[in-house]
Design a protein around this motif. Structure first.
Motif, short mmCIF file in Angstrom:
data_model
loop_
_atom_site.label_atom_id
_atom_site.label_comp_id
_atom_site.label_asym_id
_atom_site.label_seq_id
_atom_site.Cartn_x
_atom_site.Cartn_y
_atom_site.Cartn_z
N THR A 48 0.84 -1.21 0.00
CA THR A 48 0.00 0.00 0.00
C THR A 48 0.87 1.25 0.00
OG1 THR A 48 -0.08 0.25 2.40
CG2 THR A 48 -1.67 -1.26 1.41
N GLY A 49 0.23 2.38 -0.06
CA GLY A 49 0.94 3.65 0.06
C GLY A 49 1.26 4.27 -1.29
N GLU A 50 1.75 5.48 -1.22
CA GLU A 50 2.07 6.24 -2.44
C GLU A 50 3.25 5.61 -3.17
OE1 GLU A 50 0.62 8.72 -3.84
OE2 GLU A 50 -0.92 9.12 -2.34
N SER A 51 3.13 5.47 -4.47
CA SER A 51 4.21 4.86 -5.24
C SER A 51 4.72 5.76 -6.36
CB SER A 51 3.74 3.52 -5.83
OG SER A 51 2.65 3.74 -6.70
N SER A 52 4.15 6.95 -6.47
CA SER A 52 4.52 7.81 -7.60
C SER A 52 5.93 8.38 -7.43
CB SER A 52 3.54 8.98 -7.71
OG SER A 52 4.04 9.93 -8.62
N PRO A 53 6.75 8.29 -8.47
CA PRO A 53 8.09 8.88 -8.39
C PRO A 53 8.05 10.41 -8.36
CG PRO A 53 7.68 8.00 -10.58
CD PRO A 53 6.53 7.59 -9.74
N ASP A 54 6.89 10.99 -8.70
CA ASP A 54 6.78 12.45 -8.67
C ASP A 54 6.99 13.01 -7.26
OD1 ASP A 54 6.25 12.28 -11.34
OD2 ASP A 54 4.06 12.45 -11.11
N LEU A 55 6.69 12.18 -6.24
CA LEU A 55 6.87 12.64 -4.86
C LEU A 55 8.32 12.96 -4.55
CD1 LEU A 55 4.68 10.09 -2.85
CD2 LEU A 55 4.21 12.52 -3.22
N LEU A 56 9.22 12.28 -5.22
CA LEU A 56 10.64 12.38 -4.87
C LEU A 56 11.18 13.79 -5.12
CD1 LEU A 56 11.78 8.96 -6.37
CD2 LEU A 56 10.86 9.45 -4.09
N ALA A 57 10.60 14.48 -6.06
CA ALA A 57 11.05 15.85 -6.37
C ALA A 57 10.77 16.81 -5.23
CB ALA A 57 10.38 16.34 -7.65
N ARG A 58 9.90 16.39 -4.30
CA ARG A 58 9.54 17.25 -3.17
C ARG A 58 10.37 16.99 -1.93
NH1 ARG A 58 3.50 15.69 -3.08
NH2 ARG A 58 3.79 16.29 -0.90
N VAL A 59 11.27 16.01 -2.01
CA VAL A 59 12.12 15.70 -0.85
C VAL A 59 13.25 16.73 -0.79
CG1 VAL A 59 13.71 14.04 0.17
CG2 VAL A 59 11.59 13.24 -0.89
N GLN A 60 13.26 17.51 0.28
CA GLN A 60 14.27 18.56 0.40
C GLN A 60 15.60 18.05 0.91
OE1 GLN A 60 12.59 21.64 2.91
NE2 GLN A 60 10.63 21.57 1.83
N ALA A 61 15.58 16.98 1.67
CA ALA A 61 16.80 16.51 2.32
C ALA A 61 17.79 15.92 1.31
CB ALA A 61 16.44 15.43 3.35
N PRO A 62 19.08 16.15 1.51
CA PRO A 62 20.08 15.47 0.70
C PRO A 62 19.86 13.97 0.76
CG PRO A 62 21.12 17.15 2.07
CD PRO A 62 19.69 17.03 2.53
N THR A 63 20.02 13.33 -0.38
CA THR A 63 19.65 11.91 -0.48
C THR A 63 20.78 11.12 -1.11
OG1 THR A 63 17.32 12.50 -0.74
CG2 THR A 63 17.98 10.31 -1.48
N LEU A 64 21.10 9.99 -0.46
CA LEU A 64 22.09 9.07 -1.02
C LEU A 64 21.41 7.75 -1.33
CD1 LEU A 64 25.01 8.06 -1.63
CD2 LEU A 64 25.16 7.44 0.80
N VAL A 65 21.46 7.35 -2.60
CA VAL A 65 20.99 6.03 -3.01
C VAL A 65 22.20 5.10 -3.08
CG1 VAL A 65 19.95 4.68 -4.88
CG2 VAL A 65 19.06 6.97 -4.33
N VAL A 66 22.14 3.97 -2.36
CA VAL A 66 23.22 2.99 -2.41
C VAL A 66 22.66 1.71 -3.02
CG1 VAL A 66 24.97 1.71 -1.14
CG2 VAL A 66 24.26 3.96 -0.33
N ALA A 115 18.55 10.80 -9.45
CA ALA A 115 18.38 12.06 -10.19
C ALA A 115 16.99 12.66 -10.01
CB ALA A 115 18.65 11.83 -11.67
N LYS A 116 16.05 11.85 -9.51
CA LYS A 116 14.69 12.35 -9.26
C LYS A 116 14.64 13.27 -8.03
CE LYS A 116 12.20 9.93 -12.34
NZ LYS A 116 11.30 10.56 -13.31
N PHE A 117 15.63 13.10 -7.14
CA PHE A 117 15.66 13.92 -5.93
C PHE A 117 16.36 15.24 -6.23
CE2 PHE A 117 15.25 9.61 -4.38
CZ PHE A 117 14.39 9.72 -3.30
N PRO A 118 15.91 16.34 -5.64
CA PRO A 118 16.56 17.63 -5.88
C PRO A 118 18.03 17.63 -5.51
CG PRO A 118 14.43 17.93 -4.82
CD PRO A 118 14.69 16.46 -4.81
N ASP A 119 18.38 16.89 -4.44
CA ASP A 119 19.78 16.82 -4.01
C ASP A 119 20.15 15.35 -3.83
OD1 ASP A 119 22.29 17.26 -3.03
OD2 ASP A 119 21.66 18.24 -1.18
N GLY A 120 20.12 14.61 -4.90
CA GLY A 120 20.36 13.17 -4.84
C GLY A 120 21.69 12.76 -5.44
N ARG A 121 22.25 11.70 -4.92
CA ARG A 121 23.47 11.12 -5.49
C ARG A 121 23.37 9.61 -5.37
NH1 ARG A 121 26.14 14.58 -1.01
NH2 ARG A 121 24.10 15.51 -1.33
#
Lengths: 270, 84
Positions: free
Chosen positions: A194-212, A230-236
């Motif tokens: 369940t829950g939100e699954s849209s990748p559009d939400l990720l653009a609203r995450v303000q926190a720096p994000t690390l995907v491993v 790359a979907k996150f505003p500050d993602g790596r």
């Protein structure tokens, strides 16, 4: 240790070290002790806080299984109880959804998020949910040992599977069976669908994000992980060679070094 | 057969002592109690299973049921059954 949050619920937690706070978020197959051996080096210069989710492990088991919102509120409830203003969230697999939700709902409490082996995808979560649905069916129809046999080759990297051999497969199963109950896992896997699954939400995450991502993670490819970051505003994105869906198990030291580097960089830019 | 079982249990105890020392939980653990409940970690169990392969000259099978791995007694029964 136990911390009281909302509704009289108590969360079991462990806290080690001092420094910037890294709060681990369990996927539904993990409980707190599992983090000890994969955060030992991180806790040298950081405060690592791990806890059992509401309805899991040694935390309270309310009559009604919690929603994603309840889990997100518990994160902040735990931070409040421990008098922690802000924390980095270290999530894995399905708990990357929780990290996303907390970062969206409580941006002022999150300094950064680490998504290890994300359940989030750059185009959605359908593949991951189909896998979780298959795990749930196996659990409901065949039980815990069968679920373990089902997910083991999907979760661990090929290198680790070869290295551990049959003794590893059998020995880790004992731990898996001891850490959770069928009811807890059934509840968790149902919530995971369940829950939100849209990748559009990720653009609203303000926190720096690390995907491993492990480059042998069968649930998300390295290029998919880079696209996700790359979907996150500050993602790596960091790719761990040979690692599977739980890259901190394949190379605990390498994983902790990546997390420490991320935290230190964010701290330096604060 | 009873002697075989006793000897095998004793050898498994020796393997546990090699891993954890003579003053560990091994000293007081009964043959039938759950090793995990006595504090044997998953990493230690993996190590014990590897040592058993070397000590008894067999290889574990992926189809082994969880109950086999629970205690010194159940582990020994499995080893003895392989030799029949």
């Amino acid at each position: 240790m136990r911390a009281r949050v909302r509704d009289g619920v108590e969360l079991y937690y462990e806290s080690t070290g001092s420094g910037p706070v890294v709060l681990t978020l369990n996927n539904f197959f993990m409980t707190t002790p599992a983090w000890r051996v994969v955060t030992d080096e991180l806790s040298v210069a950081h405060r690592v806080v791990s806890y059992d989710l509401r309805g899991h492990g040694r935390s309270s088991h309310p009559e009604t299984y919690p929603s994603w919102d309840d889990h997100a509120d518990d994160v902040v409830g735990l931070l409040d109880a421990l008098e922690i203003d802000k924390a980095y969230l270290l999530s894995t697999s399905i708990s990357t959804v929780l990290a996303r939700d907390v970062a969206l709902k409580y941006p002022d409490r999150v300094k950064g998020i680490v998504l290890a082996g994300p359940a989030l995808g750059p185009r959605g979560m359908r593949r991951h949910r189909l896998v979780q649905r298959a795990w749930l069916l196996t659990l409901e129809h065949h039980g815990m040992a069968a679920l373990y046999a089902h997910l083991y080759p999907e979760v661990f990297g090929a290198e680790m599977i070869e290295e551990l051999g049959t003794p590893g497969f059998l020995g880790l199963r004992e731990s898996f069976l001891a850490l959770s109950t069928k009811e807890d896992l059934t509840n968790g896997l149902k919530l995971a669908l369940t829950g939100e699954s849209s990748p559009d939400l990720l653009a609203r995450v303000q926190a720096p994000t690390l995907v491993v991502i492990g480059d042998d993670d069968v649930l998300l490819s390295p290029s998919g992980a880079q696209e996700l970051a790359a979907k996150f505003p500050d993602g790596r994105c960091e790719i761990m060679p040979g690692a599977g869906h739980l890259p901190f198990l394949d190379d605990a030291s390498g994983f902790q070094a990546l997390v420490a580097k991320f935290v230190d960089e964010v701290e330096a830019n604060a | 057969m009873p002697d075989q079982v006793t000897q095998t249990r004793q050898r498994i105890r020796e393997l546990l002592v090699e891993m954890h020392g003579p003053d560990s939980f091994v000293r007081n653990v009964s043959d039938t109690v759950s090793l995990r409940q006595q504090g044997l970690s998953s990493a230690a169990l993996v190590s014990l299973l590897v040592r058993m392969e070397d000590a008894f000259g067999f290889e574990w099978d992926d189809d082994i049921q969880p109950e086999v791995l629970r205690s010194i007694s159940s582990l020994a029964d499995h080893v003895v059954a392989l030799r029949v």
